[in-house]
Design a protein around this motif. Structure first.
Motif, mmCIF file in Angstrom:
data_model
loop_
_atom_site.group_PDB
_atom_site.id
_atom_site.type_symbol
_atom_site.label_atom_id
_atom_site.label_comp_id
_atom_site.label_asym_id
_atom_site.label_seq_id
_atom_site.Cartn_x
_atom_site.Cartn_y
_atom_site.Cartn_z
ATOM 1 N N THR A 36 -61.841 66.571 113.962
ATOM 2 C CA THR A 36 -61.892 67.500 112.996
ATOM 3 C C THR A 36 -62.559 67.083 111.949
ATOM 4 O O THR A 36 -63.015 66.219 111.476
ATOM 5 C CB THR A 36 -60.306 67.829 112.598
ATOM 6 O OG1 THR A 36 -59.781 66.645 111.777
ATOM 7 C CG2 THR A 36 -59.384 67.953 113.589
ATOM 8 N N GLU A 44 -63.987 75.242 105.689
ATOM 9 C CA GLU A 44 -62.536 75.233 106.588
ATOM 10 C C GLU A 44 -62.574 74.019 107.587
ATOM 11 O O GLU A 44 -63.674 73.902 108.386
ATOM 12 C CB GLU A 44 -62.327 76.582 107.256
ATOM 13 C CG GLU A 44 -61.180 76.649 108.099
ATOM 14 C CD GLU A 44 -60.953 77.786 108.898
ATOM 15 O OE1 GLU A 44 -60.017 77.958 109.741
ATOM 16 O OE2 GLU A 44 -62.083 78.565 108.975
ATOM 17 N N GLU A 45 -61.326 73.316 107.781
ATOM 18 C CA GLU A 45 -61.498 72.597 108.867
ATOM 19 C C GLU A 45 -61.370 72.946 110.056
ATOM 20 O O GLU A 45 -60.534 74.110 110.303
ATOM 21 C CB GLU A 45 -59.981 71.479 108.582
ATOM 22 C CG GLU A 45 -60.170 70.688 107.308
ATOM 23 C CD GLU A 45 -60.812 69.438 107.476
ATOM 24 O OE1 GLU A 45 -61.079 68.950 108.699
ATOM 25 O OE2 GLU A 45 -61.426 68.804 106.653
ATOM 26 N N VAL A 67 -58.551 74.761 112.686
ATOM 27 C CA VAL A 67 -57.240 74.149 112.850
ATOM 28 C C VAL A 67 -56.045 74.899 112.801
ATOM 29 O O VAL A 67 -55.236 74.709 113.635
ATOM 30 C CB VAL A 67 -57.047 72.566 112.221
ATOM 31 C CG1 VAL A 67 -55.750 71.809 112.437
ATOM 32 C CG2 VAL A 67 -58.243 71.728 112.275
ATOM 33 N N ALA A 68 -56.020 75.496 111.753
ATOM 34 C CA ALA A 68 -54.704 76.408 111.362
ATOM 35 C C ALA A 68 -54.648 77.502 112.489
ATOM 36 O O ALA A 68 -53.583 78.010 112.615
ATOM 37 C CB ALA A 68 -55.014 76.949 110.035
ATOM 38 N N ASP A 73 -48.222 73.918 112.425
ATOM 39 C CA ASP A 73 -48.232 73.410 110.980
ATOM 40 C C ASP A 73 -48.277 72.142 110.730
ATOM 41 O O ASP A 73 -48.687 71.480 109.793
ATOM 42 C CB ASP A 73 -46.973 74.112 110.415
ATOM 43 C CG ASP A 73 -47.007 75.539 110.375
ATOM 44 O OD1 ASP A 73 -48.168 76.205 110.444
ATOM 45 O OD2 ASP A 73 -46.051 76.367 110.269
ATOM 46 N N THR A 76 -51.715 70.935 111.147
ATOM 47 C CA THR A 76 -52.539 71.386 110.259
ATOM 48 C C THR A 76 -52.424 70.623 108.912
ATOM 49 O O THR A 76 -53.487 70.412 108.077
ATOM 50 C CB THR A 76 -52.192 72.890 110.197
ATOM 51 O OG1 THR A 76 -52.698 73.465 111.506
ATOM 52 C CG2 THR A 76 -53.189 73.430 109.139
ATOM 53 N N ASP A 77 -50.937 70.754 108.364
ATOM 54 C CA ASP A 77 -50.813 69.956 107.185
ATOM 55 C C ASP A 77 -51.419 68.678 107.044
ATOM 56 O O ASP A 77 -51.832 68.180 106.224
ATOM 57 C CB ASP A 77 -49.323 69.892 106.836
ATOM 58 C CG ASP A 77 -48.769 71.485 106.826
ATOM 59 O OD1 ASP A 77 -49.534 72.142 106.522
ATOM 60 O OD2 ASP A 77 -47.263 71.466 106.740
ATOM 61 N N ILE A 80 -55.480 68.906 106.848
ATOM 62 C CA ILE A 80 -55.815 69.399 105.450
ATOM 63 C C ILE A 80 -55.347 68.199 104.453
ATOM 64 O O ILE A 80 -56.266 68.017 103.539
ATOM 65 C CB ILE A 80 -55.006 70.720 105.194
ATOM 66 C CG1 ILE A 80 -55.631 71.728 106.078
ATOM 67 C CG2 ILE A 80 -55.392 71.143 103.683
ATOM 68 C CD1 ILE A 80 -55.011 73.216 106.122
#
Length: 556
Positions: A36, A44-45, A67-68, A73, A76-77, A80
């Motif tokens: 990623t 944005e990732e 990724v989102a 979640d 993603t968390d 990020i």
């Protein structure tokens, strides 16, 4: 030629064949690999690369897409937040992930991160299952140790409830029925300092008929999980809530139930509760058996202990006694004595004897001897004749036991028996009969000690046994001492091997002149105990009969 690239120069693109090899290598991994990074600096990732395993563990993940967008979640968390690792449930599976920053000689390459994700669901489930199994095994082992050897019924109930509270269920009630009209119970609540205990009448169980059936073993078997109406039972401080599991407690001597209030409806609770109930049932049965045996032993022991001395004696005859069995924990032994209340003829019967052996077997035989004497006194009062009849009775009983192959111990004894008759001057006349027993001593009021000249054969050993008989007159203040051979044959002293002997007994008795008979016996026993110095000894019995001094004194 130097192949080192200038600083800041871009890395060369690997040949297509090498890129294909890398792709095939990543595709063969069971571990998910995801690269990623931002689509552009500060952007944005997105997913730059992912192997097939990543598609299985993170469904919806698309290369080149944010990724989102995949909707996971937890992943993603972590991306990020630039977390170095995480473990979370993703798409119904428990994933463990670690992140590795991609760089070239320490310089970040487009701030890319490679994520390695592993499915640890089964491993964690296996570890949790193993931990639960270990906890159950440890609980059962500790419960077995805690319940083993308690042997007190009430304490076993309390322990059984306390051990299970908080582990099997928040509240645990143990109920016990033993065939009486009373039901014992103990209730423990998780976090409470101590269990609550009590008793209730069987009739009170009518408020919970299915529980009554489970407790008494009647009716149809209960379903594993049952809703029992417990609110009316007098075992609660407040109405219980939650589901109830009733587990019968198996036992040979008792019937009981284990009531778990509010347990988790877990498949492990019932089998664990049943295993625990087996241990509780074993402990309760052992405690109930011990209680019955202890009660039986107490009743038998009370019947074999020397009876209290009577206050109704002939004339002014005073009596005293002392007794010390070889096995003091039993409180009974092979030595025995009795002083009976004054008869209609005005005589006070008495005896002191010693049966062969020691301990409970000797105590049982001494009880049989005493019962035989009680029966024979109904037809005979003369001491010598009575002792001759007892000799025959013991021999006949031994023959009967031998014929029934139940004889397990010798049947002979030594004994002095007699009676006392009041004289007009305040003294007493003693009629004595002996069989194989040490002759009595007489302590005169002036301090002289005399041995009564009387001998006889063992009682219960020979058909033609010789019975010794004599008469002794006690003037006021004189005392006749009967004793067993445990006194003179006590080994002790400085060497620990010397007999106490007749000479020491005579000297000790002479030192008791003027004392009441009970004081004489206790004094002699104290001196003997000092001589023994805590060593093993035979049964010891002392019986003193005293014609009350003219000036009074002494206690009956």
């Amino acid at each position: 030629m130097d192949s080192t690239l200038p600083a800041g120069a871009p890395s060369p693109t690997p040949p297509r064949g090498l890129r294909s090899l890398h792709a095939r290598m990543l595709a063969g991994l069971s571990e998910a690999v995801v690269v990623t990074g931002p689509a552009h600096p500060g952007g944005e990732e997105i997913v730059h690369a992912a192997n097939p395993a990543a598609g299985r563990l993170l469904p919806g993940l698309v290369v080149g897409v944010g990724v989102a967008a995949a909707g996971h979640d937890a992943f993603t968390d972590a991306v990020i937040g630039a977390r170095p690792a995480f473990e979370a449930e993703v798409a119904g599976r428990l994933l463990a992930a670690r992140a590795v920053r991609l760089d070239d000689d320490g310089a970040a390459v487009d701030a890319l991160t490679c994520w390695y994700l592993t499915d640890v669901t089964e491993h964690r489930r296996g570890s949790a299952s193993l931990s639960r199994a270990q906890a159950r095994a440890q609980f059962l082992a500790e419960a077995g140790r805690a319940l083993h050897g308690v042997l007190n019924l009430e304490r076993t109930l309390r322990t059984a409830a306390s051990l299970a509270a908080g582990f099997l269920a928040p509240t645990v009630l143990v109920m016990l029925a033993d065939g009486s009209d009373t039901v014992r119970w103990a209730r423990a609540d998780a976090g409470a300092p101590r269990p609550h205990t009590g008793e209730m009448a069987r009739a009170d169980l009518r408020a919970a008929p299915r529980l009554h059936e489970a407790l008494t073993g009647g009716g149809a078997p209960l379903d594993p999980w049952v809703s029992v109406e417990l609110a009316e039972l007098p075992v609660w401080h407040e109405r219980p809530g939650g589901q109830v599991l009733v587990v019968p407690v198996p036992g040979t001597l008792v019937q009981g139930v284990l009531v778990l209030v509010g347990p988790d409806a877990d498949a492990d609770v019932l089998p664990l509760g049943e295993e625990y109930a087996v241990r509780v049932g074993t402990a309760l049965s052992a405690a109930a058996l011990y209680r019955e045996q202890a009660h039986l032993g107490h009743v038998l022991q009370a019947s074999l202990e020397p009876p209290p001395l009577p206050t109704d004696t002939a004339g002014d005859l005073l009596v005293g006694s002392a007794y010390r069995p070889a096995r003091e924990s039993l409180r009974v032994g092979g030595d025995f004595y009795e002083v009976l209340p004054r008869t209609a003829a005005g005589r006070t019967p008495f005896l002191l004897g010693d049966v062969c052996g020691k301990g409970i077997e000797a105590a049982v035989l001494s009880g049989r001897v005493r019962q035989s004497l009680h029966a024979l006194r109904l037809v005979e009062q003369d001491p010598a004749t009575l002792l001759a009849l007892l000799n025959v009775a013991l021999l006949d009983a031994a023959d009967l036991d031998a014929a029934g192959a139940s004889v397990t111990m010798p049947r002979f004894a030594t004994m002095v028996l007699g009676d006392a008759e009041a004289l007009p001057d305040g003294g007493s006349r003693l009629r004595l009969a002996t069989g194989g027993h040490p002759p009595p001593y007489v302590l005169r009021a002036d301090g002289r000690v005399e041995e009564v000249d009387v001998v006889g054969s063992l009682v219960g050993a020979l058909r033609d046994a010789e019975v010794g008989h004599a008469e002794v007159v006690l003037a006021p203040g004189d005392t006749c001492l009967l004793y067993s051979d445990g006194v003179t044959e006590a080994r002790g002293g400085p060497s620990g091997r010397d007999f106490y002997g007749e000479e020491r007994l005579e000297a000790a008795l002479a030192g008791c002149v003027g004392a009441p008979p009970q004081v004489i016996c206790e004094r002699l026993l104290l001196l003997l105990s000092d001589w023994l110095g805590g060593r093993d000894h035979d049964d010891v019995a002392l019986l003193a009969l005293q014609a009350a001094p003219r000036s009074g004194g002494g206690a009956r």
